[in-house]
Design an enzyme around this catalytic site. Structure first.
Site, PDB file in Angstrom:
ATOM      1  N   LYS A 138      50.488  28.012 103.499  1.00  0.00           N
ATOM      2  CA  LYS A 138      50.032  28.326 102.153  1.00  0.00           C
ATOM      3  C   LYS A 138      48.868  27.389 101.871  1.00  0.00           C
ATOM      4  O   LYS A 138      49.039  26.171 101.756  1.00  0.00           O
ATOM      5  CB  LYS A 138      51.147  28.131 101.131  1.00  0.00           C
ATOM      6  CG  LYS A 138      50.704  28.479  99.713  1.00  0.00           C
ATOM      7  CD  LYS A 138      51.693  28.008  98.678  1.00  0.00           C
ATOM      8  CE  LYS A 138      51.070  28.139  97.297  1.00  0.00           C
ATOM      9  NZ  LYS A 138      51.774  27.328  96.291  1.00  0.00           N
ATOM     10  N   GLY A 176      52.911  24.825  87.164  1.00  0.00           N
ATOM     11  CA  GLY A 176      53.844  24.061  86.353  1.00  0.00           C
ATOM     12  C   GLY A 176      53.746  24.295  84.862  1.00  0.00           C
ATOM     13  O   GLY A 176      54.476  23.662  84.089  1.00  0.00           O
ATOM     14  N   ALA A 208      52.459  30.488  90.890  1.00  0.00           N
ATOM     15  CA  ALA A 208      52.124  29.466  89.886  1.00  0.00           C
ATOM     16  C   ALA A 208      52.166  30.003  88.465  1.00  0.00           C
ATOM     17  O   ALA A 208      51.734  31.119  88.182  1.00  0.00           O
ATOM     18  CB  ALA A 208      50.755  28.840  90.150  1.00  0.00           C
ATOM     19  N   GLY A 209      52.710  29.172  87.569  1.00  0.00           N
ATOM     20  CA  GLY A 209      52.690  29.449  86.146  1.00  0.00           C
ATOM     21  C   GLY A 209      53.864  30.245  85.608  1.00  0.00           C
ATOM     22  O   GLY A 209      54.027  30.374  84.398  1.00  0.00           O
ATOM     23  N   ASN A 231      58.729  27.572  91.636  1.00  0.00           N
ATOM     24  CA  ASN A 231      59.205  26.233  91.947  1.00  0.00           C
ATOM     25  C   ASN A 231      59.665  25.515  90.680  1.00  0.00           C
ATOM     26  O   ASN A 231      60.860  25.367  90.426  1.00  0.00           O
ATOM     27  CB  ASN A 231      58.127  25.427  92.670  1.00  0.00           C
ATOM     28  CG  ASN A 231      58.648  24.118  93.259  1.00  0.00           C
ATOM     29  OD1 ASN A 231      58.024  23.536  94.140  1.00  0.00           O
ATOM     30  ND2 ASN A 231      59.794  23.620  92.823  1.00  0.00           N
ATOM     31  N   THR A 232      58.708  25.101  89.838  1.00  0.00           N
ATOM     32  CA  THR A 232      59.044  24.279  88.675  1.00  0.00           C
ATOM     33  C   THR A 232      60.055  24.941  87.751  1.00  0.00           C
ATOM     34  O   THR A 232      60.961  24.279  87.223  1.00  0.00           O
ATOM     35  CB  THR A 232      57.766  23.939  87.887  1.00  0.00           C
ATOM     36  OG1 THR A 232      56.794  23.388  88.771  1.00  0.00           O
ATOM     37  CG2 THR A 232      58.063  22.937  86.779  1.00  0.00           C
TER      38      THR A 232
END
Length: 256
Positions: free
Chosen positions: A96, A157, A184-185, A206-207
């Site tokens: 990635k 994040g 992301a986001g 993830n986050t």
């Protein structure tokens, strides 16, 4: 069936491995998610004092395909070197690719990204580029040898969801046959479902899982949202309308 460099994943949910409270919670979250891929940052883990062989063993023990990333890299040279190190550690050509161009938003540097993608593709890597929803940049990444695109939903994040629906719709429509992952986001499962409803092939979280009060429960919620969103997309949803349309007949009603 969606293939990522010739590989069919067991799930359309990809899960990051950073920021979890403990290795046990990470393991539980990955299992509850039924994740098709786990991502790992070589730079982040190598910088931690307790990192090393035990972390790599934990990742391998998950029994899930690994997608190393170049998180934290700001130049082509950094990203290429990190990718080469990751290939040695994990024994995979998958990478990635992240090349950050702006520190506050962690927006990818599309110019450096294309150059790094070209170098890595020529070196035998299967590149998953973290990018903006830029049509021109996407075209150049594909010309550089990428066979997958990973546009952001919002800054990493931030949990803001899909900030630019028009751009994401346009990207999906412009490259209908290219596997795409929203990365992301994403903050809550409804964001993931929305991405899948747009026709994206997978999402990377993830986050939103790692920082939840109950990461394992949230991981399961995301898994269900991804499945629901994909099913909705395949079911061909109705189009939005500006005016009301009665669902019951208006002709033949009784008149007083």
């Amino acid at each position: 069936m969606t293939l990522f460099y010739g590989t069919e994943l067991a799930s359309r949910l990809m899960l990051g491995t950073a920021q979890y409270p403990s290795p046990e919670i990470l393991t539980d979250a990955v299992r509850r998610a039924g994740a098709g891929v786990v991502t790992v940052s070589l730079r982040r883990e190598a910088a931690r004092a307790r990192a090393g062989q035990s972390f790599w063993e934990l990742i391998r023990a998950l029994g899930v395909p690994v997608l190393p990333n170049t998180a934290g890299c700001h130049t082509v040279r950094e990203a290429v070197t990190t990718a080469q190190m990751a290939r040695e550690v994990f024994g995979t050509n998958w990478i990635k690719l992240e090349v950050i161009g702006e520190s506050d938003t962690l927006q990818p540097d599309m110019f450096a990204l294309v150059e790094a993608a070209r170098i890595l593709t020529e070196d035998g890597f299967n590149v998953f580029p973290y990018m903006t929803e830029d049509l021109v940049g996407a075209e150049r990444l594909l010309r550089a040898g990428c066979e997958v695109l990973m546009p952001w939903g919002a800054p990493i994040g931030s949990g803001k969801g899909l900030n630019n629906l028009f751009g994401l719709r346009a990207l999906r429509a412009h490259f209908p046959d290219v596997p795409m992952v929203v990365d992301a986001g994403i903050g809550v499962p409804s964001h993931a479902a929305q991405a899948m409803e747009l026709g994206y092939d997978a999402v990377l979280i993830n986050t939103a899982v790692a920082k939840a009060g109950d990461p394992a429960q949230m991981a399961r919620a995301f898994a269900m949202a991804v499945e629901a969103g994909r099913m909705a997309y395949l079911a061909d949803p109705m189009e939005e309308r500006d005016m009301a349309v009665p669902s019951t007949p208006v002709i033949g009603q009784a008149v007083l």
